[in-house]
Design an enzyme around this catalytic site. Sequence first.
Site, PDB file in Angstrom:
ATOM      1  N   GLY A  29      -9.869  36.061  71.510  1.00  0.00           N
ATOM      2  CA  GLY A  29     -10.733  37.188  71.826  1.00  0.00           C
ATOM      3  C   GLY A  29     -10.518  37.752  73.221  1.00  0.00           C
ATOM      4  N   SER A  30     -10.540  39.064  73.364  1.00  0.00           N
ATOM      5  CA  SER A  30     -10.190  39.675  74.634  1.00  0.00           C
ATOM      6  C   SER A  30     -10.591  41.145  74.632  1.00  0.00           C
ATOM      7  CB  SER A  30      -8.695  39.522  74.883  1.00  0.00           C
ATOM      8  OG  SER A  30      -7.976  39.893  73.719  1.00  0.00           O
ATOM      9  N   ARG A  31     -10.137  41.872  75.676  1.00  0.00           N
ATOM     10  CA  ARG A  31     -10.499  43.275  75.830  1.00  0.00           C
ATOM     11  C   ARG A  31      -9.382  44.006  76.547  1.00  0.00           C
ATOM     12  NH1 ARG A  31     -15.575  44.277  79.454  1.00  0.00           N
ATOM     13  NH2 ARG A  31     -14.297  45.490  80.893  1.00  0.00           N
TER      14      ARG A  31
END
Length: 217
Positions: free
Chosen positions: A185-187
Amino acid sequence: MFHKEGTPSILLGTFITAIVVLASDSLIDTDWIKMTIKIITLIFLIIILQFFRNPKRTFILNEDQILSPVDGKVVVIEEVYEGEYFKDKRLQVSIFMSPINVHVTRYPMGGLIKFSKYHPGKFLVAWHPKASEENERTTIVVENQSFGEVLYRQIAGALAKRIVNYAQEGMQVIQGTDAGFIKFGSRVDLFLPLGTPINVVLNQKAIGGKTVIATKA
């Protein structure tokens, strides 16, 4: 297709799956326990495979468009102060990637890489307001004639422990092609010139290399 960054994990996962399946056949006599172990192990392998998938996509190159660099959900559209490179106000568009999204990063536009820097940092949840400044991250600036300089930032999340960035200063890059990878998960944040027309809305699903984030004013 699978991303090259997943090769070690896929090989290790396949090896572990094979060992567990063979061991359960040899060491366990109870059929339901044996089957349960096999199913859990296969699910583990499937999760690894889906995480590193790299679907083939056809790109329509357009210098007057900014394409989404990743798959995910648009979570921020706002005017902010960008203090690392521009040191002035920019229009920020942020895309959150969950663990089930494709995690390939693509160049949002073609042009010249003017800046590329890795920052070690924390692993706050990716939607945390301070994640853009305090988490492990890379900052990349691409320049072309239509938009001038545009910054995008890969940000690690609570689960992400490795950011891969292929951009190097002085490179000429092609819009939509492979720019790196973020594990789990990341952005990704985009910082655009003020006044840039935005083509997406909050909570919209974005597809890397497909969704038009912004157009030339």
